[in-house]
Each structure stands twice: as structure tokens, then as C-alpha cells.
Design an enzyme around this catalytic site. Structure first.
Site, PDB file in Angstrom:
ATOM      1  N   GLY A  12       0.828  -1.218  -0.101  1.00  0.00           N
ATOM      2  CA  GLY A  12      -0.085   0.048  -0.045  1.00  0.00           C
ATOM      3  C   GLY A  12       0.874   1.141  -0.013  1.00  0.00           C
ATOM      4  O   GLY A  12       2.136   1.317  -0.480  1.00  0.00           O
ATOM      5  N   CYS A  13       0.137   2.306   0.497  1.00  0.00           N
ATOM      6  CA  CYS A  13       0.985   3.285   0.535  1.00  0.00           C
ATOM      7  C   CYS A  13       2.414   3.504   1.379  1.00  0.00           C
ATOM      8  O   CYS A  13       2.458   2.921   2.473  1.00  0.00           O
ATOM      9  CB  CYS A  13       0.431   4.384   1.249  1.00  0.00           C
ATOM     10  SG  CYS A  13       1.059   6.123   1.593  1.00  0.00           S
ATOM     11  N   PHE A  14       3.576   3.872   0.703  1.00  0.00           N
ATOM     12  CA  PHE A  14       4.659   3.580   1.391  1.00  0.00           C
ATOM     13  C   PHE A  14       4.991   4.373   2.499  1.00  0.00           C
ATOM     14  O   PHE A  14       5.870   4.253   3.322  1.00  0.00           O
ATOM     15  CB  PHE A  14       5.870   3.863   0.301  1.00  0.00           C
ATOM     16  CG  PHE A  14       6.058   4.784  -0.713  1.00  0.00           C
ATOM     17  CD1 PHE A  14       5.412   6.280  -0.345  1.00  0.00           C
ATOM     18  CD2 PHE A  14       6.443   4.914  -1.807  1.00  0.00           C
ATOM     19  CE1 PHE A  14       5.434   7.291  -1.179  1.00  0.00           C
ATOM     20  CE2 PHE A  14       6.520   5.905  -2.787  1.00  0.00           C
ATOM     21  CZ  PHE A  14       6.065   7.101  -2.340  1.00  0.00           C
ATOM     22  N   TRP A  15       4.392   5.453   2.739  1.00  0.00           N
ATOM     23  CA  TRP A  15       4.545   6.308   4.009  1.00  0.00           C
ATOM     24  C   TRP A  15       4.389   5.423   5.224  1.00  0.00           C
ATOM     25  O   TRP A  15       5.316   5.496   5.934  1.00  0.00           O
ATOM     26  CB  TRP A  15       3.598   7.540   3.900  1.00  0.00           C
ATOM     27  CG  TRP A  15       3.668   8.530   2.711  1.00  0.00           C
ATOM     28  CD1 TRP A  15       4.651   8.582   2.026  1.00  0.00           C
ATOM     29  CD2 TRP A  15       2.604   9.508   2.461  1.00  0.00           C
ATOM     30  NE1 TRP A  15       4.350   9.715   1.406  1.00  0.00           N
ATOM     31  CE2 TRP A  15       3.086  10.079   1.428  1.00  0.00           C
ATOM     32  CE3 TRP A  15       1.224   9.569   2.935  1.00  0.00           C
ATOM     33  CZ2 TRP A  15       2.563  11.089   0.587  1.00  0.00           C
ATOM     34  CZ3 TRP A  15       0.757  10.588   2.141  1.00  0.00           C
ATOM     35  CH2 TRP A  15       0.951  11.328   1.299  1.00  0.00           C
ATOM     36  N   HIS A 155      -1.891   1.477   8.004  1.00  0.00           N
ATOM     37  CA  HIS A 155      -0.850   0.903   8.684  1.00  0.00           C
ATOM     38  C   HIS A 155      -0.866   0.750  10.105  1.00  0.00           C
ATOM     39  O   HIS A 155      -0.682   1.710  10.605  1.00  0.00           O
ATOM     40  CB  HIS A 155       0.505   0.882   7.911  1.00  0.00           C
ATOM     41  CG  HIS A 155       0.623   0.819   6.369  1.00  0.00           C
ATOM     42  ND1 HIS A 155       0.285   1.693   5.612  1.00  0.00           N
ATOM     43  CD2 HIS A 155       0.398  -0.371   5.593  1.00  0.00           C
ATOM     44  CE1 HIS A 155       0.143   1.277   4.343  1.00  0.00           C
ATOM     45  NE2 HIS A 155       0.541   0.023   4.192  1.00  0.00           N
TER      46      HIS A 155
END
Length: 166
Positions: A12-15, A155
Site C-alpha cells: 500500500g502507501c509507502f509512507w 498501516h
């Protein structure tokens, strides 16, 4: 033999992925970027189209004396929903797919074993692929949550291994 190694995760979003991995003892460095596609030097805008084939990916550089490949891969499965295909929460598209990009055969073997174990109780959407060229994301994406003071929106760490014998 070097104690330092690399593995790459897309979830998903790497952040959020980067934010959580940075907290682990033995993780020496993290970088966010793009991997798995067929487009050279992609930008965030390119990847967001879903046409480059890249996934938002986190490079994990770690000390094998402080954290094992198995522990990193187990943690990866704990911080995202590995049952979702081409998405994580509200983020939808192939760039948000779940992938373990391995850099050696031991990582591949461990990833396959852990995926097989999870598959006894879950449908696992995570793919296991050899690492390809990693393209570093723009600077404003690096350490995003540290820079902004915000928190990950899809996350978080959850227990997935409690009912398994490993």
C-alpha cells in the site's frame, strides 16, 4: 560476509510501511520508491496513473546480526492487510499491491514458507518476486510522517501469527 542486507516491501502507501519499519531495532535505513514496473525513472505522478506497473515500495537496509530476514517478513505481514488485492484500505490500484521483493534465495524461501503458513487460514494476495531496479521517490515522500507529524491511516501492527506454530 557482510552483516548488512536489503529487502524491499510493497504494502500500500509507502509512507506507513516506512514509518513502521523504521521503528525496528536492526533496521539501519529506509527509503521509499518504486519497483516492479516497466517504466524507467518513474515519478509519483507516473506511478499514480497505475500504468507504469510499479508498486510503492520501501527499501529496508538492515543488520542481520540484529534482526533476521524472517522477523522482517513476519512483521511485513503484521502491518498491512495481505488479503487485499491491489489495494490497502482506501488506496486502490496496482501501485498499492502487496509484494515481497527479495534480494537473495534465503529471503525467497522464508517468504514462501510464511505465505504458505498464512494460506492455511487466509487468502494471501501478496506476491513474492525478485527485486528489480529500485527508483527512489521524490524527497518529500522520504520520512513523510516524521516530516508532517501525521500518523499512518491504513498501516498498524496487528497479531497474525498467534495461532500458528513457527
Amino acid at each position: 560476509m557482510s552483516k548488512v542486507d536489503k529487502i524491499y516491501f510493497a504494502a500500500g502507501c509507502f509512507w506507513g510501511v516506512e514509518h513502521l519499519f523504521k521503528k525496528l531495532n536492526g533496521v539501519l535505513e529506509t527509503n521509499v520508491g518504486y519497483m516492479g514496473g516497466n517504466y524507467e525513472n518513474p515519478t509519483y505522478e507516473n506511478v499514480c496513473t497505475g500504468r507504469t506497473g510499479h508498486a510503492e515500495t520501501v527499501e529496508i537496509i538492515f543488520d542481520k546480526d540484529l534482526i533476521s530476514e524472517k522477523d522482517l517478513i513476519k512483521y511485513f505481514f503484521e502491518i498491512h492487510d495481505f488479503t487485499e488485492y491491489n489495494r490497502q484500505g482506501p488506496d486502490i490500484g496496482t501501485q498499492y499491491r502487496s509484494v515481497i521483493f527479495y534480494t537473495n534465495e534465503n529471503q525467497k524461501k522464508i517468504a514462501e514458507e510464511l505465505k504458505k503458513t498464512l494460506s492455511e487460514k487466509f487468502t494471501v494476495a501478496t506476491s513474492i518476486e525478485p527485486a528489480k531496479e529500485f527508483y527512489l521517490a521524490e524527497d518529500y515522500h522520504q520520512d513523510y510522517y516524521d516530516k508532517t507529524g501525521k500518523q499512518p491511516y491504513c498501516h498498524y501492527k496487528r497479531e497474525v501469527w498467534i495461532n500458528f506454530k513457527l
